[in-house]
Design an enzyme around this catalytic site. Structure first.
Site, mmCIF file in Angstrom:
data_model
loop_
_atom_site.group_PDB
_atom_site.id
_atom_site.type_symbol
_atom_site.label_atom_id
_atom_site.label_comp_id
_atom_site.label_asym_id
_atom_site.label_seq_id
_atom_site.Cartn_x
_atom_site.Cartn_y
_atom_site.Cartn_z
ATOM 1 N N GLU A 135 -7.156 4.217 7.741
ATOM 2 C CA GLU A 135 -7.039 5.666 7.483
ATOM 3 C C GLU A 135 -8.311 6.203 6.823
ATOM 4 O O GLU A 135 -8.729 7.331 7.085
ATOM 5 C CB GLU A 135 -5.781 5.940 6.630
ATOM 6 C CG GLU A 135 -4.510 5.778 7.457
ATOM 7 C CD GLU A 135 -3.279 5.355 6.675
ATOM 8 O OE1 GLU A 135 -3.253 5.478 5.438
ATOM 9 O OE2 GLU A 135 -2.320 4.882 7.327
ATOM 10 N N HIS B 284 -9.575 0.575 4.675
ATOM 11 C CA HIS B 284 -8.320 0.835 5.396
ATOM 12 C C HIS B 284 -8.610 1.749 6.592
ATOM 13 O O HIS B 284 -9.469 2.632 6.517
ATOM 14 C CB HIS B 284 -7.302 1.493 4.455
ATOM 15 C CG HIS B 284 -5.935 1.554 5.040
ATOM 16 N ND1 HIS B 284 -5.559 2.523 5.948
ATOM 17 C CD2 HIS B 284 -4.861 0.741 4.883
ATOM 18 C CE1 HIS B 284 -4.300 2.299 6.313
ATOM 19 N NE2 HIS B 284 -3.855 1.231 5.682
ATOM 20 N N GLY C 114 1.876 2.072 10.717
ATOM 21 C CA GLY C 114 2.739 3.242 10.580
ATOM 22 C C GLY C 114 3.388 3.685 11.877
ATOM 23 O O GLY C 114 3.924 4.786 11.966
ATOM 24 N N LYS D 282 0.129 4.218 -0.288
ATOM 25 C CA LYS D 282 -0.567 5.398 0.276
ATOM 26 C C LYS D 282 -0.371 6.610 -0.639
ATOM 27 O O LYS D 282 -0.251 6.439 -1.850
ATOM 28 C CB LYS D 282 -0.083 5.663 1.695
ATOM 29 C CG LYS D 282 -0.115 4.414 2.573
ATOM 30 C CD LYS D 282 -0.046 4.717 4.030
ATOM 31 C CE LYS D 282 0.104 3.424 4.805
ATOM 32 N NZ LYS D 282 -0.171 3.547 6.209
ATOM 33 N N SER E 199 3.157 -2.316 10.372
ATOM 34 C CA SER E 199 4.608 -2.271 10.594
ATOM 35 C C SER E 199 5.303 -3.597 10.287
ATOM 36 O O SER E 199 6.292 -3.941 10.932
ATOM 37 C CB SER E 199 4.926 -1.793 12.023
ATOM 38 O OG SER E 199 4.415 -0.485 12.214
ATOM 39 N N GLU F 111 -5.475 -5.598 10.333
ATOM 40 C CA GLU F 111 -4.520 -4.524 10.578
ATOM 41 C C GLU F 111 -4.865 -3.816 11.886
ATOM 42 O O GLU F 111 -5.716 -2.906 11.889
ATOM 43 C CB GLU F 111 -4.575 -3.503 9.437
ATOM 44 C CG GLU F 111 -4.236 -4.060 8.081
ATOM 45 C CD GLU F 111 -3.632 -2.998 7.171
ATOM 46 O OE1 GLU F 111 -2.496 -3.182 6.746
ATOM 47 O OE2 GLU F 111 -4.278 -1.971 6.935
ATOM 48 N N ASN G 220 0.871 -1.180 0.000
ATOM 49 C CA ASN G 220 0.000 0.000 0.000
ATOM 50 C C ASN G 220 0.907 1.228 0.000
ATOM 51 O O ASN G 220 1.472 1.581 1.030
ATOM 52 C CB ASN G 220 -0.877 -0.030 1.263
ATOM 53 C CG ASN G 220 -1.697 1.238 1.422
ATOM 54 O OD1 ASN G 220 -1.783 2.056 0.501
ATOM 55 N ND2 ASN G 220 -2.297 1.406 2.592
HETATM 56 C C1 PEP Z 1 -0.925 -0.053 5.927
HETATM 57 O O1 PEP Z 1 -1.022 1.137 5.693
HETATM 58 O O2 PEP Z 1 -1.782 -0.844 5.501
HETATM 59 C C2 PEP Z 1 0.206 -0.508 6.744
HETATM 60 C C3 PEP Z 1 0.215 -1.741 7.178
HETATM 61 O O3 PEP Z 1 1.180 0.415 6.971
HETATM 62 P P1 PEP Z 1 2.600 0.154 7.691
HETATM 63 O O4 PEP Z 1 3.169 -1.112 7.093
HETATM 64 O O5 PEP Z 1 3.420 1.349 7.348
HETATM 65 O O6 PEP Z 1 2.334 0.002 9.140
#
Ligand code: PEP
Length: 250
Positions: free
Chosen positions: A97, A95, A173, A11, A212, A167, A9
């Site tokens: 976000e 997601h 993040g 973003k 992460s 997630e 992703n």
């Molecule tokens: C994501 O945005 O789906 C995600 C898992 O981000 P990160 O790997 O940066 O935590």
């Protein structure tokens, strides 16, 4: 046997030059990825050129969102018809976000899931709890509620058309990864919940972990029995790190 999947992703990151460079780097290493399905989800404006760059490489392309409607007066939205038209095969849906910053409800996420399905696009359906919810001990309830919204609209069999990405919001993040045991526990819960409704769907469903995940921790996470790959944010922007995670899937 479920084929592992690793999806990046990106973003809202990148430029014409960096997207070209990143795709060249991933393509160059694809020979070393044996069994894992690889997906990249660039910002929408770059999807057509990433689809072009991905030709014959085995890399699939996804969007980061999809409109719940197929066409018409929905300013600023991008439909499943359009995504399909430009060769996009996956769409990230729900997601955290989008849920937290843009107010997407479980019901709207379910409608987006439906829009992806009817346009031949595979949803990468994101669920997960906040830190507060984990501390309240309601992680499973939250994941259950988010999945139930899709089942209520589309039926449990619909889940077979996509993948779920668990997630935990507190891990996205932040550099704070769920431990392999913590992640496995929730993945197993999700699979058991679905098994109660349809055992075949549960056994075939790929459940990715996101939050992460990086080159150093991917192998241990993906090595858990119910973790079938990863949805990767930050680490998907560096070709070498992303490829290392893809290789961790096999
Ligand atoms: C994501 O945005 O789906 C995600 C898992 O981000 P990160 O790997 O940066 O935590």
């Amino acid at each position: 046997m479920r084929q592992p999947m690793v999806a990046g992703n990106w973003k809202m990151n990148g430029s014409s030059d960096s997207v070209k460079e990143l795709m060249a780097g991933i393509k160059a290493g694809m020979d070393s990825v044996k069994n894992t399905e690889v997906v990249v989800c660039p910002p929408a404006v770059y999807i057509p050129r990433v689809v072009g760059a991905a030709a014959d490489s085995g890399i699939n392309v996804g969007s980061q969102n999809i409109c719940d409607q197929d066409r018409g007066a929905f300013t600023g939205e991008i439909s499943g018809e359009m995504l399909n038209d430009v060769g996009c095969g996956y769409a990230i849906i729900g997601h955290s976000e989008r849920r937290s910053l843009y107010g997407e409800t479980d019901e709207l996420v379910a409608k987006r899931f439906a829009a992806a399905r009817r346009n031949g696009i595979k949803p990468i359906f994101c669920i997960g709890e906040t830190l507060e919810e984990r501390e309240q001990g309601i992680t499973n309830d939250v994941c259950s509620r988010q999945i139930d919204a899709v089942i209520a609209l589309e039926g449990v069999d619909a889940l077979a058309d996509g993948v779920i990405a668990y997630e935990p919001v507190w891990a996205i993040g932040t550099g704070k990864t769920a431990s392999p045991e913590q992640a496995q526990e929730v993945h197993a819960f999700i699979r058991e919940k679905i098994r109660g409704l349809n055992a075949d769907v549960a056994d075939g469903l790929r459940i990715l972990y996101g939050g992460s995940m990086n080159a150093a921790n991917a192998a241990e996470l993906i090595g858990q029995p119910d973790i079938d790959g990863g949805l990767i944010g930050g680490a998907s922007l560096k070709a070498e790190d992303f490829l290392t995670i893809c290789r961790a899937g096999g």
